[in-house]
Write an enzyme that holds these catalytic residues in place. Sequence first.
Site, short mmCIF file in Angstrom:
data_model
loop_
_atom_site.label_atom_id
_atom_site.label_comp_id
_atom_site.label_asym_id
_atom_site.label_seq_id
_atom_site.Cartn_x
_atom_site.Cartn_y
_atom_site.Cartn_z
N GLY A 16 68.47 20.96 4.61
CA GLY A 16 69.13 20.30 5.73
C GLY A 16 69.15 21.15 6.98
O GLY A 16 68.68 22.30 7.00
N SER A 44 63.99 16.43 -2.34
CA SER A 44 63.53 17.67 -1.73
C SER A 44 63.08 18.71 -2.74
O SER A 44 62.52 19.74 -2.35
CB SER A 44 64.65 18.27 -0.87
OG SER A 44 64.99 17.40 0.19
N ARG A 103 88.91 21.08 3.22
CA ARG A 103 89.51 21.95 4.24
C ARG A 103 91.03 21.90 4.27
O ARG A 103 91.68 22.92 4.47
CB ARG A 103 88.96 21.58 5.62
CG ARG A 103 87.51 21.99 5.82
CD ARG A 103 86.96 21.45 7.11
NE ARG A 103 85.54 21.79 7.26
CZ ARG A 103 84.67 21.06 7.95
NH1 ARG A 103 85.08 19.95 8.56
NH2 ARG A 103 83.42 21.43 8.03
N CYS A 133 82.90 22.89 12.86
CA CYS A 133 82.22 23.69 13.89
C CYS A 133 82.97 23.70 15.22
O CYS A 133 82.93 24.70 15.95
CB CYS A 133 80.80 23.20 14.09
SG CYS A 133 80.64 21.44 14.44
N GLY A 164 75.63 18.34 16.33
CA GLY A 164 76.82 18.13 15.53
C GLY A 164 76.75 16.85 14.72
O GLY A 164 77.47 16.68 13.74
N HIS A 262 78.20 24.07 20.93
CA HIS A 262 79.41 23.42 21.40
C HIS A 262 80.11 24.29 22.44
O HIS A 262 80.06 25.52 22.37
CB HIS A 262 80.39 23.19 20.24
CG HIS A 262 79.98 22.14 19.27
ND1 HIS A 262 78.89 21.32 19.46
CD2 HIS A 262 80.53 21.76 18.08
CE1 HIS A 262 78.79 20.48 18.43
NE2 HIS A 262 79.77 20.74 17.58
N ASN A 335 76.88 25.85 17.24
CA ASN A 335 77.55 25.11 16.19
C ASN A 335 76.80 25.13 14.86
O ASN A 335 77.39 24.82 13.82
CB ASN A 335 77.79 23.65 16.61
CG ASN A 335 76.53 22.95 17.05
OD1 ASN A 335 75.91 23.33 18.05
ND2 ASN A 335 76.13 21.91 16.34
#
Length: 358
Positions: A16, A44, A103, A133, A164, A262, A335
């Site tokens: 990615g 992948s 998180r 980010c 982002g 960012h 970011n």
Amino acid sequence: MRSDDKPTLAVVGATGAVGTVMLEVLSHREDVWGEIKLLASARSAGKTLKCRGEDLVVEKLTAEAFNGVDVAMFDVPDDVSAQWAPIAADRGVVVVDNSGSFRMDPDVPLVVPEVNPAQIRNRPKGIIANPNCTTLTMMDALGALHSRWGLRELVVASYQAASGAGRAGIDRLYDELEVVASDRSLGQAPGDVRRTIAHKLGDKSPFPAPLALNVVPWAGSPKDDGWSSEELKVRDESRKILGIPHLAVSATCVRVPVITTHSLVVHAVFEHDINVQEARQALVEAPSVVVIDDPSRGDFPTPADVVGSDPTFVGRIRQALDFPRTLELFVCGDNLRKGAALNTAQIGELVARELTTG
């Protein structure tokens, strides 16, 4: 793992956008790892990617792929992390997760190594979360200031890059730029940019409005009372990382036609008197902050100058004219690097040292 061995690392989501940057970051940092395994979806699997000068074949993500792995860095969508991170942790792997799945879990530390590194040991679920980010872009600078003057209130406006929104965001912005670059009359009549881009590219886009020749006051998904998920992340994550449960935070997240990096305008109110000279010196002394701040010479950070760099860049440092104990800052950070891959790698390195030294 024997104490004289280097731990084995798995990079989950290696193909990615962030995973690709991760391999570059790992190739240029101190080599604390033994074997590195690359894991991704079945689609992948079989691809060959380079890391630390070696060609590594991507393996399919399975439970058995974590056999012998000590640390796994996850750079995958939320639903993939939610499914696979606990599986890896159940097999004794320390997971460093870059998604939003864990998180705000009270049993999962949210770590910025320059701010709260000791939290890596507080991982009852075997998972450590990497912040969003946008939050990460300002956290090194705010951590340095908070440790001396005590942060009390935070008002933030973000200017977030297309990356982002992942590879789809990057590709869409480039496609839109190609459309508008061929017609210099665009942007001078109501709706002409939107109509032209929709006609040439269709309405399907990762952004709710055209990004080329425009700014879009929205990033994330809708939440209650008109807030976006990105804005609430800034509030909730800042509180958790800095250890200020009742920190007053308000954020407005804006998408801008920048590929990567960012930027944020930060209005920070402190508990104690603070002046620009002392604040600037504290930021200069912070290990991962670069201060560029001489507007009279046109010196301040911009995304085009910062992209591809590891530190947080800070400029436009001012004492707010009408607000005591308040600083205004302009902050930039890549970011995909510090905002994602680099911070994840730094957390992983802390864990690797813990595993090898006890």
